[in-house]
Design a protein around this motif. Structure first.
Motif, PDB file in Angstrom:
ATOM      1  N   UNK A   1       0.810  -1.217   0.000  1.00 35.53           N
ATOM      2  CA  UNK A   1       0.000   0.000   0.000  1.00 35.53           C
ATOM      3  C   UNK A   1       0.844   1.267   0.000  1.00 35.53           C
ATOM      4  N   UNK A   2       2.122   1.154   0.355  1.00 40.60           N
ATOM      5  CA  UNK A   2       3.008   2.320   0.322  1.00 40.60           C
ATOM      6  C   UNK A   2       3.178   2.860  -1.094  1.00 40.60           C
ATOM      7  N   UNK A   3       2.897   2.032  -2.112  1.00 34.45           N
ATOM      8  CA  UNK A   3       2.995   2.455  -3.508  1.00 34.45           C
ATOM      9  C   UNK A   3       1.737   3.185  -3.982  1.00 34.45           C
ATOM     10  N   UNK A   4       0.685   3.175  -3.205  1.00 32.92           N
ATOM     11  CA  UNK A   4      -0.624   3.598  -3.700  1.00 32.92           C
ATOM     12  C   UNK A   4      -1.003   4.989  -3.201  1.00 32.92           C
ATOM     13  N   UNK A   5      -2.033   5.548  -3.812  1.00 33.04           N
ATOM     14  CA  UNK A   5      -2.525   6.880  -3.486  1.00 33.04           C
ATOM     15  C   UNK A   5      -3.159   6.893  -2.086  1.00 33.04           C
ATOM     16  N   UNK A   6      -2.606   7.651  -1.140  1.00 36.01           N
ATOM     17  CA  UNK A   6      -3.150   7.644   0.227  1.00 36.01           C
ATOM     18  C   UNK A   6      -4.459   8.410   0.374  1.00 36.01           C
ATOM     19  N   UNK A   7      -4.988   8.919  -0.711  1.00 36.40           N
ATOM     20  CA  UNK A   7      -6.293   9.581  -0.642  1.00 36.40           C
ATOM     21  C   UNK A   7      -7.425   8.569  -0.458  1.00 36.40           C
ATOM     22  N   UNK A   8      -7.112   7.285  -0.529  1.00 36.75           N
ATOM     23  CA  UNK A   8      -8.141   6.253  -0.425  1.00 36.75           C
ATOM     24  C   UNK A   8      -7.801   5.237   0.658  1.00 36.75           C
ATOM     25  N   UNK A   9      -8.841   4.561   1.139  1.00 32.42           N
ATOM     26  CA  UNK A   9      -8.704   3.410   2.029  1.00 32.42           C
ATOM     27  C   UNK A   9      -8.964   2.162   1.198  1.00 32.42           C
ATOM     28  N   UNK A  10      -8.096   1.162   1.347  1.00 28.87           N
ATOM     29  CA  UNK A  10      -8.129  -0.001   0.474  1.00 28.87           C
ATOM     30  C   UNK A  10      -8.539  -1.262   1.228  1.00 28.87           C
TER      31      UNK A  10
END
Length: 279
Positions: A143-152
Motif C-alpha cells: 500500500x506504500x505504492x498507492x494513493x493515500x487519498x483512499x482506504x483499500x
C-alpha cells in the motif's frame, strides 16, 4: 486508518465463496488474523509449465520496457546494465493468454472468499530474480505504492513457477503487521534512481518473520498492509513469481496521509519512460 480486509460474514454467498476457493473457515480466520496465508497448491503442474513458457518469453523480449512497465525494481534501471530485480507490470497486457481459465478461476474464488462476494481481481505483475545476482526485495508494504487519498481492501496472490525456497527468495511476512498504519518508506537504498520501496531501516521489528517455502504452483496471499520480504536469489536458476491482485471497492480516506516517498518515484528512469510513452 488501517485497511479493513474483512470477510463478508457467515451469509450463504460468503460460505459458497469459501467452499469454491477450497478454503476452510480456519484458513479464512488465519488470513485475517495474521495478514497472510500460504497454500501448498493453487494451480496444476501443467498450468505452471504453460505459464512459465509465457513468463520466460516476456522477460526475454523485455516486454513493456519502452513504456515503463518493465524495469529494475531494486536498481538504477540504466540502459545497458544488468537488472538485479527485473519486474514487468501488467504482463497480461502483453500476453493475455497467461491468464487462462484455470488460473483466473482459482484466483477469483480466493479473492471472493477472503474479501467478500463483490470483490474482483485487479492488476498483475511478475518479478524474476536472476540466479546468483538477483537482489532481495526489502521489507515493505504494497500500500506504500498507492494513493493515500483512499482506504483499500486489497490483497496480493503470489504464485511461484518453480519451487520457492529460502535460497532463491520465498516470501516472508511479519504476522499481524496488516493491522497497523502504512509505515515510513523510502526508495531502496535511499537511491533516488530506484523505483522500488523499502520500510525505513530500523522502523520494523523483523524478529517474528515467518518464511513460506512453496512448491511450484502453490501460493501465498497477503493483505496490502502486511509487511513482507524476499531474500536474494543465491540459487542456480531464476526465481519466477507471478502476482495477481484482488480488491473490494476503495473508499475516500477520512484523513488522507502524505507519502513523501511517492514524490521521489516520479523522477526515476522508469517513471520518465512511462510519461514519455503517453506524450
Amino acid at each position: 486508518m488501517a485497511s479493513v480486509n474483512k470477510s463478508a460474514g457467515p451469509d450463504a454467498a460468503h460460505a459458497n465463496s469459501v467452499a469454491d476457493a477450497g478454503l476452510s473457515a480456519a484458513d479464512v480466520a488465519r488470513y485475517h488474523e495474521q495478514g497472510f496465508l500460504a497454500l501448498p497448491s493453487l494451480i496444476s503442474a501443467d498450468e505452471v509449465a504453460r505459464m512459465r513458457v509465457i513468463y520466460d518469453r516476456l522477460f526475454a523480449d523485455r516486454a513493456g520496457r519502452s513504456n515503463g512497465d518493465q524495469f529494475d525494481l531494486a536498481g538504477p534501471d540504466e540502459e545497458g546494465s544488468e537488472a538485479r530485480l527485473p519486474q514487468i507490470l501488467k504482463p497480461s497486457r502483453y500476453a493475455p493468454e497467461i491468464l487462462q481459465a484455470e488460473t483466473i478461476a482459482r484466483v477469483e474464488a480466493l479473492v471472493r472468499a477472503l474479501l467478500g462476494p463483490s470483490a474482483t481481481v485487479g492488476g498483475d505483475h511478475a518479478i524474476n530474480k536472476p540466479p546468483h545476482v538477483g537482489a532481495e526485495t526489502p521489507w515493505h508494504q504494497d500500500e506504500a505504492y498507492w494513493d493515500p487519498a483512499y482506504t483499500y481492501c486489497s490483497l496480493s496472490i503470489w504464485i511461484p513457477l518453480q519451487e520457492a525456497t529460502l535460497e532463491n527468495g520465498c516470501m516472508q511476512f511479519i504476522p499481524g503487521s496488516h493491522r497497523g498504519e502504512v509505515l515510513p518508506h523510502q526508495q531502496i537504498g535511499n537511491d533516488t534512481r530506484v523505483h522500488g520501496l523499502e520500510v525505513v531501516p530500523g522502523v520494523v521489528d523483523v524478529s517474528t518473520a515467518v518464511a513460506c517455502p512453496l512448491p511450484p504452483g502453490g501460493a501465498t496471499i497477503h493483505d496490502s498492509r502486511t509487511v513482507h520480504y524476499t531474500a536474494a536469489n543465491t540459487s542456480n536458476d531464476y526465481r519466477r513469481a507471478y502476482i495477481i491482485g484482488g480488491s473490494a471497492a476503495r473508499t475516500p480516506a477520512e484523513n488522507p496521509a502524505v507519502y513523501p516517498w511517492r514524490e521521489g518515484q516520479q523522477t526515476t528512469p522508469r517513471a520518465q519512460r512511462a510519461r514519455g510513452s503517453k506524450e
